[in-house]
Design a protein around this motif. Structure first.
Motif, PDB file in Angstrom:
ATOM      1  N   LEU A   1      32.924  -4.220  -2.677  1.00 13.60           N
ATOM      2  CA  LEU A   1      33.564  -2.911  -3.163  1.00 13.60           C
ATOM      3  C   LEU A   1      35.208  -3.502  -3.414  1.00 13.60           C
ATOM      4  N   ILE A   2      35.483  -2.808  -4.351  1.00 13.53           N
ATOM      5  CA  ILE A   2      37.017  -2.892  -4.575  1.00 13.53           C
ATOM      6  C   ILE A   2      37.639  -1.441  -4.223  1.00 13.53           C
ATOM      7  N   ASN A   3      38.347  -1.460  -3.195  1.00 12.59           N
ATOM      8  CA  ASN A   3      38.769  -0.179  -2.453  1.00 12.59           C
ATOM      9  C   ASN A   3      40.193   0.306  -3.384  1.00 12.59           C
ATOM     10  N   GLU A   4      40.633   1.611  -3.029  1.00 10.62           N
ATOM     11  CA  GLU A   4      41.750   2.015  -3.702  1.00 10.62           C
ATOM     12  C   GLU A   4      42.946   1.341  -3.674  1.00 10.62           C
ATOM     13  N   LYS A   5      43.202   0.333  -2.708  1.00 11.68           N
ATOM     14  CA  LYS A   5      44.057  -0.469  -2.793  1.00 11.68           C
ATOM     15  C   LYS A   5      43.981  -1.738  -3.490  1.00 11.68           C
ATOM     16  N   GLY A   6      42.933  -1.854  -4.079  1.00 14.24           N
ATOM     17  CA  GLY A   6      42.802  -2.944  -4.798  1.00 14.24           C
ATOM     18  C   GLY A   6      42.217  -4.230  -4.114  1.00 14.24           C
ATOM     19  N   LYS A   7      41.821  -4.106  -2.969  1.00 11.48           N
ATOM     20  CA  LYS A   7      41.223  -5.271  -1.783  1.00 11.48           C
ATOM     21  C   LYS A   7      39.903  -5.030  -2.067  1.00 11.48           C
ATOM     22  N   THR A   8      39.185  -6.424  -1.791  1.00 11.27           N
ATOM     23  CA  THR A   8      37.645  -6.281  -1.874  1.00 11.27           C
ATOM     24  C   THR A   8      37.159  -6.367  -0.394  1.00 11.27           C
ATOM     25  N   VAL A   9      36.252  -5.484  -0.185  1.00 17.36           N
ATOM     26  CA  VAL A   9      35.583  -5.232   1.201  1.00 17.36           C
ATOM     27  C   VAL A   9      34.118  -5.497   0.879  1.00 17.36           C
ATOM     28  N   LEU A  10      33.676  -6.253   1.872  1.00 17.41           N
ATOM     29  CA  LEU A  10      32.227  -6.546   1.987  1.00 17.41           C
ATOM     30  C   LEU A  10      31.572  -5.644   2.862  1.00 17.41           C
ATOM     31  N   ILE A  11      30.364  -4.953   1.951  1.00 16.92           N
ATOM     32  CA  ILE A  11      29.815  -3.874   2.723  1.00 16.92           C
ATOM     33  C   ILE A  11      28.277  -4.232   2.709  1.00 16.92           C
ATOM     34  N   ASN A  12      27.571  -3.483   3.574  1.00 19.22           N
ATOM     35  CA  ASN A  12      26.184  -3.546   3.694  1.00 19.22           C
ATOM     36  C   ASN A  12      25.399  -2.150   3.341  1.00 19.22           C
ATOM     37  N   HIS A  13      24.383  -2.485   2.686  1.00 17.52           N
ATOM     38  CA  HIS A  13      23.459  -1.283   2.210  1.00 17.52           C
ATOM     39  C   HIS A  13      22.227  -1.433   2.786  1.00 17.52           C
ATOM     40  N   LYS A  14      21.808  -0.414   3.400  1.00 15.57           N
ATOM     41  CA  LYS A  14      20.425  -0.358   4.002  1.00 15.57           C
ATOM     42  C   LYS A  14      19.677   0.859   3.325  1.00 15.57           C
ATOM     43  N   LEU A  15      18.761   0.496   2.399  1.00 18.67           N
ATOM     44  CA  LEU A  15      17.976   1.670   1.660  1.00 18.67           C
ATOM     45  C   LEU A  15      16.404   1.906   2.149  1.00 18.67           C
ATOM     46  N   THR A  16      16.097   3.213   2.439  1.00 19.01           N
ATOM     47  CA  THR A  16      14.890   3.292   2.698  1.00 19.01           C
ATOM     48  C   THR A  16      14.451   4.640   2.010  1.00 19.01           C
TER      49      THR A  16
ATOM     50  N   PRO B   1       0.849  -1.293   0.189  1.00 18.69           N
ATOM     51  CA  PRO B   1      -0.090  -0.011  -0.172  1.00 18.69           C
ATOM     52  C   PRO B   1       0.863   1.360  -0.171  1.00 18.69           C
ATOM     53  N   ILE B   2       0.396   2.265  -0.707  1.00 21.60           N
ATOM     54  CA  ILE B   2       1.378   3.550  -0.839  1.00 21.60           C
ATOM     55  C   ILE B   2       1.603   3.969   0.529  1.00 21.60           C
ATOM     56  N   GLU B   3       0.791   4.063   1.411  1.00 18.63           N
ATOM     57  CA  GLU B   3       0.816   4.713   2.562  1.00 18.63           C
ATOM     58  C   GLU B   3       1.981   4.054   3.615  1.00 18.63           C
ATOM     59  N   GLU B   4       2.245   2.755   3.295  1.00 16.59           N
ATOM     60  CA  GLU B   4       3.139   2.001   4.139  1.00 16.59           C
ATOM     61  C   GLU B   4       4.437   2.148   3.471  1.00 16.59           C
ATOM     62  N   ARG B   5       4.819   2.455   2.297  1.00 16.24           N
ATOM     63  CA  ARG B   5       5.941   2.048   1.605  1.00 16.24           C
ATOM     64  C   ARG B   5       7.192   2.769   2.388  1.00 16.24           C
ATOM     65  N   LYS B   6       7.160   3.635   2.752  1.00 11.52           N
ATOM     66  CA  LYS B   6       8.252   4.416   3.760  1.00 11.52           C
ATOM     67  C   LYS B   6       8.648   3.600   5.009  1.00 11.52           C
ATOM     68  N   LEU B   7       7.819   2.777   5.546  1.00 11.62           N
ATOM     69  CA  LEU B   7       8.037   1.976   6.721  1.00 11.62           C
ATOM     70  C   LEU B   7       9.202   0.665   6.260  1.00 11.62           C
ATOM     71  N   PHE B   8       9.507   0.550   5.118  1.00  5.00           N
ATOM     72  CA  PHE B   8      10.294  -0.777   4.725  1.00  5.00           C
ATOM     73  C   PHE B   8      11.582  -0.204   4.419  1.00  5.00           C
ATOM     74  N   THR B   9      12.463  -1.058   4.679  1.00  5.20           N
ATOM     75  CA  THR B   9      13.964  -0.909   4.337  1.00  5.20           C
ATOM     76  C   THR B   9      14.426  -1.991   3.939  1.00  5.20           C
ATOM     77  N   ILE B  10      15.328  -2.097   2.771  1.00  2.00           N
ATOM     78  CA  ILE B  10      15.937  -3.139   2.096  1.00  2.00           C
ATOM     79  C   ILE B  10      17.507  -3.417   2.378  1.00  2.00           C
ATOM     80  N   SER B  11      17.892  -4.300   2.825  1.00  2.96           N
ATOM     81  CA  SER B  11      19.301  -4.601   3.292  1.00  2.96           C
ATOM     82  C   SER B  11      19.844  -5.539   2.324  1.00  2.96           C
ATOM     83  N   TYR B  12      21.166  -5.334   1.944  1.00  4.63           N
ATOM     84  CA  TYR B  12      21.857  -6.493   1.154  1.00  4.63           C
ATOM     85  C   TYR B  12      23.490  -6.030   1.333  1.00  4.63           C
ATOM     86  N   ASP B  13      24.357  -7.165   0.962  1.00  2.00           N
ATOM     87  CA  ASP B  13      25.733  -7.001   1.020  1.00  2.00           C
ATOM     88  C   ASP B  13      26.206  -7.299  -0.469  1.00  2.00           C
TER      89      ASP B  13
END
Length: 256
Positions: free
Chosen positions: A125-140, A110-122
């Motif tokens: 990234l490949i950093n400036e030193k060429g190493k991989t780093v596992l990061i988490n995103h939480k998007l709302t 429902p449109i009125e409830e959409r802001k209540l939800f957050t998606i999370s995932y891992d």
């Protein structure tokens, strides 16, 4: 590295095309970004704001965690092109999949409830030193159009507590139910959050204060072996392997 515009458009669903924002949909960007900047100053996590109308990053905080050696202004200018430059190739496909299934999930709410939800995932990234780093995103979601389309969203970036990319979940604010995406069945599976006892929460709060097992045992009027027993049971309940991950679980779920 040349970024193909068609590749960038894959991050945006045709179902969520925001052509114009008019009338009561309009907000004062400057005012709300001042609030975001204030929040960024008091958190160790990185923050960025996505504008789905312009298909760009409206704001990128100066926390270097996910900037890969770049300045915030450079990441902001690249927008989603930043990911094509700095994400492991196999994880690009993962991000595109998350984008698609995330939009599909929100469209059914429902449109009125959409802001209540957050998606999370891992993802990696490949950093400036060429190493991989596992990061988490939480998007709302922050702002929707009158039609319920996503106009602006906030993403919080932190180091992941997991071992592998994926771990796609959606949480509803104020609810004990969350949804995990199963890549085998290609479906969202609803689950219930683990409920911690008062004793388990008390123990975690002592750990968060930096107390040793002996000190915790003394404060809880227990033996050190009993504290270790409760800690082990807690790890099993929330499926973690150490106290750092247990504290992260409790923090992420606003338990302590």
């Amino acid at each position: 590295m040349e970024i193909n515009t068609d590749d960038l458009d894959k991050f945006f669903s045709e179902k969520n095309t925001v052509e114009n924002v008019e009338g009561s949909n309009f907000i004062s960007t400057g005012e709300y970004l001042d609030i975001i900047r204030a929040f960024a100053r008091i958190t160790y996590k990185s923050i960025y704001i996505i504008d789905y109308q312009t298909k760009s990053f409206e704001y990128v905080s100066d926390n270097p965690l996910f900037l890969c050696g770049m300045q915030p202004s450079e990441v902001q200018k690249l927008g989603y092109g930043f990911y094509f430059r700095n994400v492991k190739p196999e994880d690009i496909d993962l991000l595109l999949q998350i984008n698609e299934i995330g939009f599909d999930f929100y469209e059914k709410l429902p449109i009125e409830e959409r802001k209540l939800f957050t998606i999370s995932y891992d993802f990696h990234l490949i950093n400036e030193k060429g190493k991989t780093v596992l990061i988490n995103h939480k998007l709302t979601l922050m702002f929707l159009t009158k039609e319920g389309k996503i106009w602006k969203a906030m993403c919080i970036v932190a180091l992941s507590n997991n071992q592998n990319a994926g771990n796609i979940t959606i949480n509803r604010h104020g609810s004990d139910t969350f949804w995990t995406y199963c890549k085998n069945s290609l479906k969202w599976i609803s689950e219930q959050k683990a409920k911690l006892s008062d004793r388990e929460l008390e123990m975690l709060r002592f750990y968060a204060r930096g107390l040793t097992i002996s000190e915790i045992a003394e404060k809880m009027f227990l033996s050190a072996d009993t504290v270790k027993f409760h800690r082990r049971k807690l790890f099993e309940k929330i499926n973690v392997h150490n106290i750092t991950d247990a504290l992260a679980f409790a923090t992420n779920n606003k338990l302590i």
